[in-house]
Design a protein around this motif. Structure first.
Motif, short mmCIF file in Angstrom:
data_model
loop_
_atom_site.label_atom_id
_atom_site.label_comp_id
_atom_site.label_asym_id
_atom_site.label_seq_id
_atom_site.Cartn_x
_atom_site.Cartn_y
_atom_site.Cartn_z
N ARG A 168 0.81 -1.22 0.00
CA ARG A 168 0.00 0.00 0.00
C ARG A 168 0.84 1.27 0.00
O ARG A 168 0.35 2.34 -0.34
N SER A 169 2.13 1.17 0.36
CA SER A 169 2.98 2.36 0.44
C SER A 169 3.59 2.75 -0.90
O SER A 169 4.04 3.89 -1.07
N LEU A 170 3.61 1.85 -1.88
CA LEU A 170 4.29 2.12 -3.15
C LEU A 170 3.60 3.22 -3.96
O LEU A 170 2.39 3.19 -4.16
N THR A 171 4.41 4.18 -4.42
CA THR A 171 3.90 5.26 -5.27
C THR A 171 4.50 5.21 -6.67
O THR A 171 3.86 5.65 -7.63
N VAL A 172 5.73 4.69 -6.79
CA VAL A 172 6.41 4.59 -8.08
C VAL A 172 7.02 3.20 -8.19
O VAL A 172 7.75 2.77 -7.29
N VAL A 173 6.75 2.50 -9.30
CA VAL A 173 7.29 1.15 -9.50
C VAL A 173 7.82 1.04 -10.93
O VAL A 173 7.12 1.36 -11.89
N LYS A 174 9.08 0.57 -11.04
CA LYS A 174 9.70 0.28 -12.34
C LYS A 174 10.12 -1.19 -12.32
O LYS A 174 10.90 -1.60 -11.47
N LEU A 175 9.62 -1.96 -13.28
CA LEU A 175 9.92 -3.39 -13.35
C LEU A 175 10.51 -3.71 -14.71
O LEU A 175 9.99 -3.26 -15.74
N ASP A 176 11.57 -4.52 -14.69
CA ASP A 176 12.28 -4.83 -15.93
C ASP A 176 12.71 -6.29 -15.92
O ASP A 176 13.34 -6.76 -14.97
N HIS A 177 12.34 -7.03 -16.97
CA HIS A 177 12.75 -8.42 -17.15
C HIS A 177 12.35 -9.32 -15.99
O HIS A 177 13.19 -9.95 -15.33
N LEU A 178 11.06 -9.38 -15.73
CA LEU A 178 10.54 -10.34 -14.76
C LEU A 178 9.13 -10.74 -15.16
O LEU A 178 8.65 -10.37 -16.22
N MET A 179 8.46 -11.50 -14.31
CA MET A 179 7.13 -12.03 -14.65
C MET A 179 6.10 -11.57 -13.63
O MET A 179 6.37 -11.51 -12.43
N ILE A 180 4.92 -11.24 -14.15
CA ILE A 180 3.78 -10.94 -13.29
C ILE A 180 2.65 -11.88 -13.66
O ILE A 180 2.24 -11.95 -14.82
N GLY A 181 2.14 -12.61 -12.69
CA GLY A 181 1.06 -13.54 -12.97
C GLY A 181 0.78 -14.44 -11.79
O GLY A 181 1.55 -14.52 -10.83
N GLY A 182 -0.37 -15.13 -11.86
CA GLY A 182 -0.74 -16.05 -10.80
C GLY A 182 -1.14 -15.40 -9.50
O GLY A 182 -1.23 -16.07 -8.47
N MET A 183 -1.41 -14.09 -9.52
CA MET A 183 -1.76 -13.40 -8.27
C MET A 183 -3.26 -13.48 -8.05
O MET A 183 -4.06 -13.41 -8.98
N SER A 184 -3.63 -13.61 -6.78
CA SER A 184 -5.05 -13.66 -6.43
C SER A 184 -5.63 -12.27 -6.25
O SER A 184 -6.84 -12.07 -6.40
N SER A 185 -4.77 -11.29 -5.93
CA SER A 185 -5.27 -9.93 -5.72
C SER A 185 -4.17 -8.92 -6.02
O SER A 185 -2.98 -9.23 -5.93
N VAL A 186 -4.59 -7.71 -6.37
CA VAL A 186 -3.69 -6.57 -6.56
C VAL A 186 -4.31 -5.38 -5.85
O VAL A 186 -5.46 -5.02 -6.11
N ASN A 187 -3.54 -4.76 -4.95
CA ASN A 187 -4.06 -3.62 -4.21
C ASN A 187 -2.92 -2.62 -4.02
O ASN A 187 -2.14 -2.72 -3.09
N LEU A 188 -2.82 -1.66 -4.95
CA LEU A 188 -1.78 -0.63 -4.91
C LEU A 188 -2.46 0.74 -4.91
O LEU A 188 -2.42 1.47 -5.89
N PRO A 189 -3.08 1.10 -3.80
CA PRO A 189 -3.91 2.31 -3.77
C PRO A 189 -3.13 3.61 -3.91
O PRO A 189 -3.71 4.64 -4.28
N SER A 190 -1.81 3.59 -3.61
CA SER A 190 -1.01 4.83 -3.66
C SER A 190 -0.19 4.95 -4.93
O SER A 190 0.47 5.98 -5.13
N LEU A 191 -0.23 3.93 -5.78
CA LEU A 191 0.65 3.92 -6.95
C LEU A 191 0.23 4.99 -7.96
O LEU A 191 -0.90 5.03 -8.42
N ILE A 192 1.21 5.84 -8.34
CA ILE A 192 0.97 6.93 -9.27
C ILE A 192 1.65 6.65 -10.61
O ILE A 192 1.12 6.99 -11.67
N SER A 193 2.83 6.02 -10.57
CA SER A 193 3.61 5.78 -11.78
C SER A 193 4.03 4.32 -11.85
O SER A 193 4.58 3.78 -10.89
N LEU A 194 3.78 3.68 -13.01
CA LEU A 194 4.11 2.27 -13.21
C LEU A 194 4.81 2.11 -14.56
O LEU A 194 4.32 2.56 -15.59
N SER A 195 5.96 1.43 -14.53
CA SER A 195 6.74 1.19 -15.74
C SER A 195 7.02 -0.30 -15.87
O SER A 195 7.61 -0.90 -14.98
N LEU A 196 6.58 -0.89 -16.98
CA LEU A 196 6.81 -2.30 -17.26
C LEU A 196 7.63 -2.42 -18.55
O LEU A 196 7.16 -2.04 -19.62
N THR A 197 8.85 -2.95 -18.43
CA THR A 197 9.73 -3.12 -19.58
C THR A 197 10.16 -4.57 -19.68
O THR A 197 10.72 -5.12 -18.72
#
Length: 373
Positions: A168-197
């Motif tokens: 819940r504390s994350l506001t900026v996230v940059k992710l590079d060369h990994l995997m997202i999947g298989g999650m039961s829930s996503v709750n990022l209420p403070s996230l303002i900036s998201l980068s997926l490369t």
């Protein structure tokens, strides 16, 4: 006769001689400013500075950012260890342990940003999970995570822990060369900036991810694999940058409050922007425009103020007959930049057409690219 004695003054500078006396100006700065400066320095250098004095040791515990990159640090570990990569990971673990401990008894020992760039190997998945749990426990606001792999081994992506997708504390996230999947829930209420490369995820994972980011304003999607017909739906995103992977069949963008869009490899039959009527700044690279897609582009964004197009010279010459029966579609456009590989033999005709399209232009740039032609 008395002899005059002159006291030698070694501290004075002779005329014409440069003063080489070292002056420590940084130590005279207030602590908050030092902390801010050091937050942009690799953590290994910050730790090395902590041995200078008692004050600098205290400063290291209050720097608000941790920056770890094996590409930046490996040469230093190689000179001290026969296993430099293992030495790097030991250093990261030790730093996280010390900083987490210091957060319990030092008031200003707060970490707001964590950067971790390292080569991923499958046997370190559990270790990485433990490190990233630190993000949740420490209420870190910004996370920059890159897990580039060894290209000589089988492709195995690191799966992002579900705990990060519910931090819940994350506001900026940059992710590079990994995997997202298989999650039961996503709750990022403070996230303002998201980068997926170069992230591997399916259409459903992307949809669930965006649903869990109700405050998202800026989103980057670049060369992500596993997507076939991705859909970007959000009522909060205002700035969007897309570099589609070649495997995308279609890409639908439903962001009604979008103000700025950058998109490369744009094809009207692949990318659907019909819901983005509020765009004011548009940049399209490597575009493929036929007559119909040009018409949709011209009349689809009535609020457009800034436009950059590449490699679409012929399509932009609007027929003179059409200009006589239609109104200018972009009366608010102030800035236009066109780049093309085609020889500009009809530059005047192109310029006249562009001024008809946008009669209020303040700047018009027409450039001819030769690189990669």
């Amino acid at each position: 006769m008395a002899t005059k004695r002159f006291k030698k003054n070694f501290g004075t500078k002779k005329e014409g001689t440069p003063n080489t006396t070292a002056v420590d100006r940084i130590s005279k700065l207030p602590d908050p400013l030092i902390h801010h400066i050091l937050s942009f320095v690799p953590t290994i250098d910050v730790v090395r500075m902590s041995v200078l004095s008692r004050r600098w040791k205290r400063v290291w515990y209050s720097v608000p950012a941790l920056n770890f990159s094996d590409t930046d640090h490996m040469d230093r570990f190689r000179s001290h260890s026969r296993q430099p990569r293992q030495a790097f990971h030991n250093f990261v673990d030790k730093c996280l342990k010390h900083r987490e401990k210091s957060m319990r008894y030092i008031a200003d020992s707060v970490i707001t940003r964590l950067k971790l760039h390292t080569e991923y190997s499958q046997d370190r998945a559990t270790v990485l999970d433990n490190r990233l749990n630190f993000v949740v426990r420490g209420n870190i606001g910004e996370l920059d995570l890159s897990m580039k792999r060894d290209y000589f081994v089988k492709v195995v992506y690191y799966r992002l822990p579900e705990a990060i997708l519910n931090a819940r504390s994350l506001t900026v996230v940059k992710l590079d060369h990994l995997m997202i999947g298989g999650m039961s829930s996503v709750n990022l209420p403070s996230l303002i900036s998201l980068s997926l490369t170069a992230v591997e995820l399916c259409d459903g994972a992307l949809h669930k991810l965006l649903l869990g980011c109700p405050a998202l304003v800026k989103f980057l999607l670049s060369k992500c694999t596993g997507l076939l017909n991705p859909q970007i739906s959000s009522s909060t995103i205002k700035f969007l940058e897309i570099e589609p992977d070649k495997t995308y069949e279609t890409l639908k963008v439903e962001t009604i409050n979008l103000q700025s869009l950058m998109c490369s490899g744009y094809r009207e039959d692949t990318v659907n922007l019909s819901a983005c009527k509020a765009i004011r700044s548009l940049s399209l690279f490597d575009v493929m425009l036929d007559d119909k897609s040009l018409e949709d582009l011209i009349f689809g964004f009535p609020l457009l103020e800034s436009l950059t197009l590449t490699r679409c010279f012929k399509a932009l010459i609007v027929p003179e007959k059409l200009r006589k029966i239609c109104n200018s579609p972009w009366p608010n456009l102030r800035h236009l930049k066109v780049m093309t590989y085609c020889a500009l033999k009809k530059k005047r005709e192109l310029r006249d057409a562009l001024y008809w399209v946008s009669p209020s232009l303040e700047t018009l740039t027409i450039e001819n690219e030769t690189k990669g032609c």
